[in-house]
Motif scaffolding. Structure first.
Motif, PDB file in Angstrom:
ATOM      1  N   ARG A  38       0.757  -1.259   0.247  1.00 45.04           N
ATOM      2  CA  ARG A  38      -0.047   0.005  -0.342  1.00 45.04           C
ATOM      3  C   ARG A  38       0.794   1.410   0.343  1.00 45.04           C
ATOM      4  O   ARG A  38       0.383   2.134  -0.435  1.00 45.04           O
ATOM      5  CB  ARG A  38      -1.128  -0.502   1.534  1.00 45.04           C
ATOM      6  N   ARG A  39       2.450   1.403   0.336  1.00 39.92           N
ATOM      7  CA  ARG A  39       3.016   2.607   1.046  1.00 39.92           C
ATOM      8  C   ARG A  39       3.997   2.821  -0.603  1.00 39.92           C
ATOM      9  O   ARG A  39       4.882   3.464  -0.941  1.00 39.92           O
ATOM     10  CB  ARG A  39       3.930   2.343   1.820  1.00 39.92           C
ATOM     11  N   ARG A  40       4.453   1.694  -1.085  1.00 39.88           N
ATOM     12  CA  ARG A  40       5.251   0.804  -1.965  1.00 39.88           C
ATOM     13  C   ARG A  40       4.795   1.813  -3.576  1.00 39.88           C
ATOM     14  O   ARG A  40       4.217   1.258  -3.750  1.00 39.88           O
ATOM     15  CB  ARG A  40       5.756   0.092  -2.327  1.00 39.88           C
ATOM     16  N   ARG A  41       5.523   2.582  -4.141  1.00 42.36           N
ATOM     17  CA  ARG A  41       5.180   3.354  -4.840  1.00 42.36           C
ATOM     18  C   ARG A  41       6.113   1.926  -6.623  1.00 42.36           C
ATOM     19  O   ARG A  41       6.439   1.944  -6.494  1.00 42.36           O
ATOM     20  CB  ARG A  41       6.736   4.761  -5.231  1.00 42.36           C
ATOM     21  N   GLN A  42       5.337   2.036  -7.584  1.00 45.16           N
ATOM     22  CA  GLN A  42       4.913   1.520  -8.191  1.00 45.16           C
ATOM     23  C   GLN A  42       4.941   1.576  -9.496  1.00 45.16           C
ATOM     24  O   GLN A  42       4.325   2.632 -10.039  1.00 45.16           O
ATOM     25  CB  GLN A  42       3.596   0.434  -8.787  1.00 45.16           C
ATOM     26  N   ARG A  43       5.886   0.988 -10.302  1.00 47.72           N
ATOM     27  CA  ARG A  43       6.259   1.953 -11.916  1.00 47.72           C
ATOM     28  C   ARG A  43       4.608   1.592 -13.017  1.00 47.72           C
ATOM     29  O   ARG A  43       4.613   2.389 -13.326  1.00 47.72           O
ATOM     30  CB  ARG A  43       7.872   1.124 -12.647  1.00 47.72           C
ATOM     31  N   ARG A  44       4.450   1.021 -12.508  1.00 47.91           N
ATOM     32  CA  ARG A  44       2.800   0.979 -13.318  1.00 47.91           C
ATOM     33  C   ARG A  44       1.928   1.997 -12.982  1.00 47.91           C
ATOM     34  O   ARG A  44       0.586   2.054 -14.328  1.00 47.91           O
ATOM     35  CB  ARG A  44       2.310  -0.737 -13.446  1.00 47.91           C
ATOM     36  N   LEU A  45       2.115   2.115 -11.650  1.00 53.36           N
ATOM     37  CA  LEU A  45       1.273   3.058 -11.921  1.00 53.36           C
ATOM     38  C   LEU A  45       1.170   4.841 -12.021  1.00 53.36           C
ATOM     39  O   LEU A  45       0.889   5.077 -11.157  1.00 53.36           O
ATOM     40  CB  LEU A  45       0.208   2.770 -10.224  1.00 53.36           C
ATOM     41  N   GLY A  46       2.283   4.508 -12.293  1.00 57.76           N
ATOM     42  CA  GLY A  46       3.193   5.674 -12.591  1.00 57.76           C
ATOM     43  C   GLY A  46       3.720   6.088 -11.310  1.00 57.76           C
ATOM     44  O   GLY A  46       3.542   7.747 -11.424  1.00 57.76           O
ATOM     45  N   LYS A  47       4.363   5.778 -10.946  1.00 59.93           N
ATOM     46  CA  LYS A  47       5.170   5.770  -9.128  1.00 59.93           C
ATOM     47  C   LYS A  47       4.309   6.571  -8.610  1.00 59.93           C
ATOM     48  O   LYS A  47       4.742   7.162  -7.868  1.00 59.93           O
ATOM     49  CB  LYS A  47       6.262   6.899  -9.634  1.00 59.93           C
ATOM     50  N   LEU A  48       2.939   5.977  -8.270  1.00 58.19           N
ATOM     51  CA  LEU A  48       2.274   6.451  -7.087  1.00 58.19           C
ATOM     52  C   LEU A  48       2.110   5.002  -6.609  1.00 58.19           C
ATOM     53  O   LEU A  48       2.538   4.029  -6.857  1.00 58.19           O
ATOM     54  CB  LEU A  48       0.671   6.659  -8.329  1.00 58.19           C
ATOM     55  N   THR A  49       1.903   5.514  -4.957  1.00 59.36           N
ATOM     56  CA  THR A  49       1.174   4.225  -4.797  1.00 59.36           C
ATOM     57  C   THR A  49      -0.041   3.729  -4.388  1.00 59.36           C
ATOM     58  O   THR A  49      -0.697   4.402  -5.508  1.00 59.36           O
ATOM     59  CB  THR A  49       1.417   5.090  -2.710  1.00 59.36           C
ATOM     60  N   PRO A  50      -0.410   3.080  -4.613  1.00 59.13           N
ATOM     61  CA  PRO A  50      -1.708   2.271  -5.112  1.00 59.13           C
ATOM     62  C   PRO A  50      -2.713   3.014  -4.297  1.00 59.13           C
ATOM     63  O   PRO A  50      -4.140   2.995  -4.695  1.00 59.13           O
ATOM     64  CB  PRO A  50      -1.734   0.556  -4.010  1.00 59.13           C
ATOM     65  N   ILE A  51      -3.236   3.278  -2.987  1.00 58.57           N
ATOM     66  CA  ILE A  51      -3.665   4.719  -2.521  1.00 58.57           C
ATOM     67  C   ILE A  51      -3.990   5.576  -3.320  1.00 58.57           C
ATOM     68  O   ILE A  51      -5.351   5.434  -3.533  1.00 58.57           O
ATOM     69  CB  ILE A  51      -3.009   4.437  -1.249  1.00 58.57           C
ATOM     70  N   GLU A  52      -2.853   6.243  -3.778  1.00 54.97           N
ATOM     71  CA  GLU A  52      -2.497   7.302  -4.609  1.00 54.97           C
ATOM     72  C   GLU A  52      -4.028   6.902  -5.929  1.00 54.97           C
ATOM     73  O   GLU A  52      -4.255   8.080  -6.452  1.00 54.97           O
ATOM     74  CB  GLU A  52      -1.255   8.100  -4.971  1.00 54.97           C
ATOM     75  N   PHE A  53      -3.299   6.136  -5.926  1.00 55.09           N
ATOM     76  CA  PHE A  53      -3.640   5.967  -7.783  1.00 55.09           C
ATOM     77  C   PHE A  53      -5.282   5.718  -7.526  1.00 55.09           C
ATOM     78  O   PHE A  53      -5.727   5.921  -8.395  1.00 55.09           O
ATOM     79  CB  PHE A  53      -3.267   4.721  -8.672  1.00 55.09           C
ATOM     80  N   GLU A  54      -5.588   4.987  -6.628  1.00 60.96           N
ATOM     81  CA  GLU A  54      -7.195   4.885  -6.354  1.00 60.96           C
ATOM     82  C   GLU A  54      -7.801   5.973  -6.239  1.00 60.96           C
ATOM     83  O   GLU A  54      -8.582   5.824  -6.348  1.00 60.96           O
ATOM     84  CB  GLU A  54      -7.089   3.861  -5.434  1.00 60.96           C
ATOM     85  N   THR A  55      -7.567   6.962  -5.541  1.00 61.90           N
ATOM     86  CA  THR A  55      -7.916   8.390  -5.122  1.00 61.90           C
ATOM     87  C   THR A  55      -8.228   9.468  -6.084  1.00 61.90           C
ATOM     88  O   THR A  55      -8.984   9.833  -6.570  1.00 61.90           O
ATOM     89  CB  THR A  55      -6.848   9.390  -4.073  1.00 61.90           C
TER      90      THR A  55
END
Length: 65
Positions: A38-55
């Motif tokens: 939940r806190r790790r930034r992910q390359r597939r999400l544009g360097k966002l955390t899953p929570i940031e991406f979902e928001t």
């Protein structure tokens, strides 16, 4: 990979003694799913955390509905 194992050691393994392997397995799975991913930034999400991406993705979906 060494960084990941270091985080696992610090956040799970060094926190307490585990009486069974099953308890340790559940603690590791919980840490990975509830904390680490939940806190790790992910390359597939544009360097966002899953929570940031979902928001970000939730707001346009609400507007379209």
């Amino acid at each position: 990979m060494e960084n990941w194992f270091s985080l696992l050691q610090k956040n799970v393994l060094n926190q307490q003694s585990w009486t069974t392997r099953e308890q340790l397995r559940l603690a590791i799975v919980y840490w990975i799913e509830a904390r680490y991913h939940r806190r790790r930034r992910q390359r597939r999400l544009g360097k966002l955390t899953p929570i940031e991406f979902e928001t970000i993705m939730k707001d346009p979906a609400c507007l379209a509905a």
